[in-house]
Design a protein around this motif. Structure first.
Motif, PDB file in Angstrom:
ATOM      1  N   SER A 118     -11.413  -4.326  -3.527  1.00 51.78           N
ATOM      2  CA  SER A 118     -10.514  -4.120  -4.960  1.00 51.78           C
ATOM      3  C   SER A 118      -9.619  -5.651  -4.542  1.00 51.78           C
ATOM      4  CB  SER A 118      -9.548  -2.653  -3.935  1.00 51.78           C
ATOM      5  OG  SER A 118      -8.745  -3.872  -3.182  1.00 51.78           O
ATOM      6  N   LEU A 178     -12.183  -1.937   0.508  1.00 47.37           N
ATOM      7  CA  LEU A 178     -10.840  -3.142   0.050  1.00 47.37           C
ATOM      8  C   LEU A 178     -11.079  -3.965   0.157  1.00 47.37           C
ATOM      9  CD1 LEU A 178      -7.629  -2.802   0.858  1.00 47.37           C
ATOM     10  CD2 LEU A 178      -8.151  -3.403   3.222  1.00 47.37           C
ATOM     11  N   HIS A 228       0.681  -0.860  -0.311  1.00 52.43           N
ATOM     12  CA  HIS A 228      -0.055   0.005  -0.372  1.00 52.43           C
ATOM     13  C   HIS A 228       0.738   1.208  -0.084  1.00 52.43           C
ATOM     14  CE1 HIS A 228      -3.476   2.087   0.954  1.00 52.43           C
ATOM     15  NE2 HIS A 228      -2.808   2.939   1.803  1.00 52.43           N
TER      16      HIS A 228
END
Length: 203
Positions: free
Chosen positions: A126, A123, A68
């Motif tokens: 994704s 999230l 990330h």
């Protein structure tokens, strides 16, 4: 039996750590360590909880652990046996460790830090594979990352195809389950059905 009881006794046996063992340690994901993580299709996840420690395999498409940012890794929890040992531990104790392995490479990369579990809808979405999201994502703050000396993998000759063991020489999951359950679970039927069941529930 002679037991080592102090750190001083231990250090007297092994001596000083050399520079190559210490300068490789970073407190964030460097560009070169990024390459390893983005290439790895497998990692071992170590956690700790009130009952003790746990180490669990995690495998997926290469790069399944998402970077990330230089301090944050994200690991989706794909379908499994629902024991959730690692997840239970993380909820109660955030300390975690990941060891990445890449077939053909003698080096392993290790990351240590602290983590929490997220079920944020965006999230999870994704991380969809074949339209299926994970049920949670481990979000890890990296405290340290470094590569492991290749000696263990070299000694094991881990990637040598000539050293592969014929699975027929090993107990099957069905046999282990049958033995542990006095034949109430598992057996030949379990082994026969498992490949199709796994293929249908991979994600």
């Amino acid at each position: 039996m002679t037991v080592i009881r102090t750190v001083e006794e231990l250090e007297a046996i092994y001596g000083a750590t050399n520079d190559a063992s210490t300068v490789k340690v970073a407190d964030h994901i460097t560009p070169l360590y990024r390459v390893f993580i983005e290439t790895a299709p497998f990692a071992a996840l170590a956690t700790v909880g009130p009952e003790g420690i746990d180490c669990s395999p995690r495998g997926d498409l290469p790069g399944f652990v998402r970077i990330h940012d230089p301090k944050t890794l994200m690991l989706p929890d794909r379908r499994g046996n629902n024991r959730i040992d690692s997840l239970r531990n993380i909820v109660r104790d955030p300390r975690v460790s990941l060891m990445f392995l890449i077939p053909g490479s003698g080096n392993a990369v290790r990351a240590n830090g602290r983590a929490h579990l997220s079920v944020d809808p965006e999230l999870l979405t994704s991380f969809k594979v074949e339209g299926k999201p994970p049920r949670s994502v481990m979000v890890m703050n990296v405290d340290e990352i470094y590569f492991q000396c290749a000696r263990a993998i070299v000694r094991a000759d881990l990637w040598n195809p000539d050293r592969r063991v014929d699975p027929k020489k090993l107990p099957t999951p069905g046999q282990i389950l049958a033995e542990m359950s006095q034949n109430t679970v598992g057996g030949a039927e379990y082994d026969r059905l498992w490949p199709a069941r796994a293929a249908a529930t991979m994600w």
